[in-house]
Design an enzyme around this catalytic site. Structure first.
Site, short mmCIF file in Angstrom:
data_model
loop_
_atom_site.label_atom_id
_atom_site.label_comp_id
_atom_site.label_asym_id
_atom_site.label_seq_id
_atom_site.Cartn_x
_atom_site.Cartn_y
_atom_site.Cartn_z
N ASP A 67 -0.97 15.07 -1.29
CA ASP A 67 -0.16 14.70 -2.45
C ASP A 67 -0.48 15.53 -3.68
O ASP A 67 -1.47 16.27 -3.72
CB ASP A 67 -0.32 13.20 -2.75
CG ASP A 67 -1.75 12.70 -2.55
OD1 ASP A 67 -2.69 13.52 -2.66
OD2 ASP A 67 -1.94 11.51 -2.27
N ASN A 135 -5.34 -1.06 -2.49
CA ASN A 135 -4.16 -1.82 -2.03
C ASN A 135 -3.69 -1.35 -0.65
O ASN A 135 -2.60 -1.68 -0.22
CB ASN A 135 -3.02 -1.69 -3.05
CG ASN A 135 -2.56 -0.25 -3.23
OD1 ASN A 135 -3.06 0.66 -2.57
ND2 ASN A 135 -1.61 -0.03 -4.13
N HIS A 137 -3.12 1.83 0.22
CA HIS A 137 -2.28 3.02 0.28
C HIS A 137 -3.00 4.16 0.99
O HIS A 137 -4.22 4.27 0.96
CB HIS A 137 -1.74 3.43 -1.10
CG HIS A 137 -2.72 4.07 -2.03
ND1 HIS A 137 -2.72 3.83 -3.39
CD2 HIS A 137 -3.72 4.97 -1.83
CE1 HIS A 137 -3.67 4.54 -3.95
NE2 HIS A 137 -4.30 5.25 -3.02
N GLU A 142 2.54 3.68 -1.22
CA GLU A 142 2.15 2.39 -1.75
C GLU A 142 2.71 1.26 -0.87
O GLU A 142 3.60 1.50 -0.05
CB GLU A 142 2.69 2.24 -3.18
CG GLU A 142 2.23 3.32 -4.16
CD GLU A 142 0.76 3.19 -4.58
OE1 GLU A 142 0.03 2.37 -3.99
OE2 GLU A 142 0.35 3.91 -5.50
#
Ligand code: F6R
Length: 240
Positions: A67, A135, A137, A142
């Site tokens: 990313d 979380n 990811h 996400e």
């Protein structure tokens, strides 16, 4: 999914670097999928030391990063381009031509996603390194992201921006968007190595190991891949 529990971050980093070295011994022109963030820093440092001792070469290695933030110049201190060069690439013998990151510093992010996806289609990642978000990811996929998603522009979750605020002067400076490989791209790697260290990852690791496969927890997609190894330290394993 194979889970390997080690004592601490130091051991985790050494084991992860050995994992990469073993691959490069077998396949010197391997293709690596790389991650940024805090977790792989120790692995990169170990690989740099191995390179300096002549134990490994990256001369023929190709890399694809997961990313990149949108809207930061490549040379911005917090761009992932800068991170990868400062933390790894500048210290090894990789060829700049073999380094690939999504193009975040462009007016046309859709086009940047398409061309990154195209690159990924025309190549094959032998080993994808992953961290995991609190979380769940992976990359910047996400919760809620479809497992069929390919490279795309993502609006970062507030939790992710808060987690990453530590690298910037203020929350306002943390970009709101990023380009990330999709979960589909990640699952196309031949082999995946996920690293998690520290108490902050314990809940996510518990969900990964004992939770169900659900788009609400992106890392659970890894259960649909045949060759995944997870290295965790004692703190990350503390809720198992
Ligand atoms: C980084 C990335 C992220 C991180 C994750 C964990 O390229 O894609 O998914 O791996 O946010 O970050 P750290 O390692 O900083 O806890």
């Amino acid at each position: 999914m194979k889970i390997i529990k080690v004592k601490d971050y130091e051991e985790l980093s050494k084991m992860a670097a050995d994992f990469v070295r073993n691959l490069l011994e077998k396949k010197p022109d391997a293709c690596l999928g790389l991650a940024t963030g805090s977790t792989p820093l120790g692995m990169y440092q170990n690989l740099i030391e191995m390179y300096q001792k002549g134990e490994v070469s990256f001369k023929d290695v190709r890399t694809y990063n997961l990313d990149e933030y949108c809207g930061l110049e490549k040379t911005h201190p917090q761009s992932y381009f800068t991170y990868m060069h400062e933390m790894f690439f500048n210290h090894i013998d990789i060829s700049e031509n073999n380094i690939n990151l999504p193009e975040g510093d462009t007016a046309n992010h859709e086009e940047a996603c398409n061309s990154y996806n195209e690159l990924l289609y025309n190549d094959e990642i032998d080993l994808q390194i992953l961290g995991i978000g609190g979380n769940g990811h992976i990359g910047f996929n996400e919760p809620g992201t479809a497992f069929t998603q390919e490279t795309f522009v993502v609006k970062l979750a507030e939790k992710t921006r808060l987690d990453n605020q530590r690298f910037f002067n203020s929350l306002a400076e943390v970009p709101e968007f990023a380009i990330t490989m999709g979960i589909k791209n990640i699952l196309q790697a031949k082999e995946i190595l996920l690293l998690a260290s520290g108490k902050g990852k314990a809940e996510a690791i518990k969900k990964l190991v004992s939770g169900e496969v659900s788009v609400d927890f992106p890392a659970s997609a890894l259960k649909e891949h045949a060759n995944v190894t997870v290295i965790i330290d004692e703190e990350a394993a503390s809720l198992l």
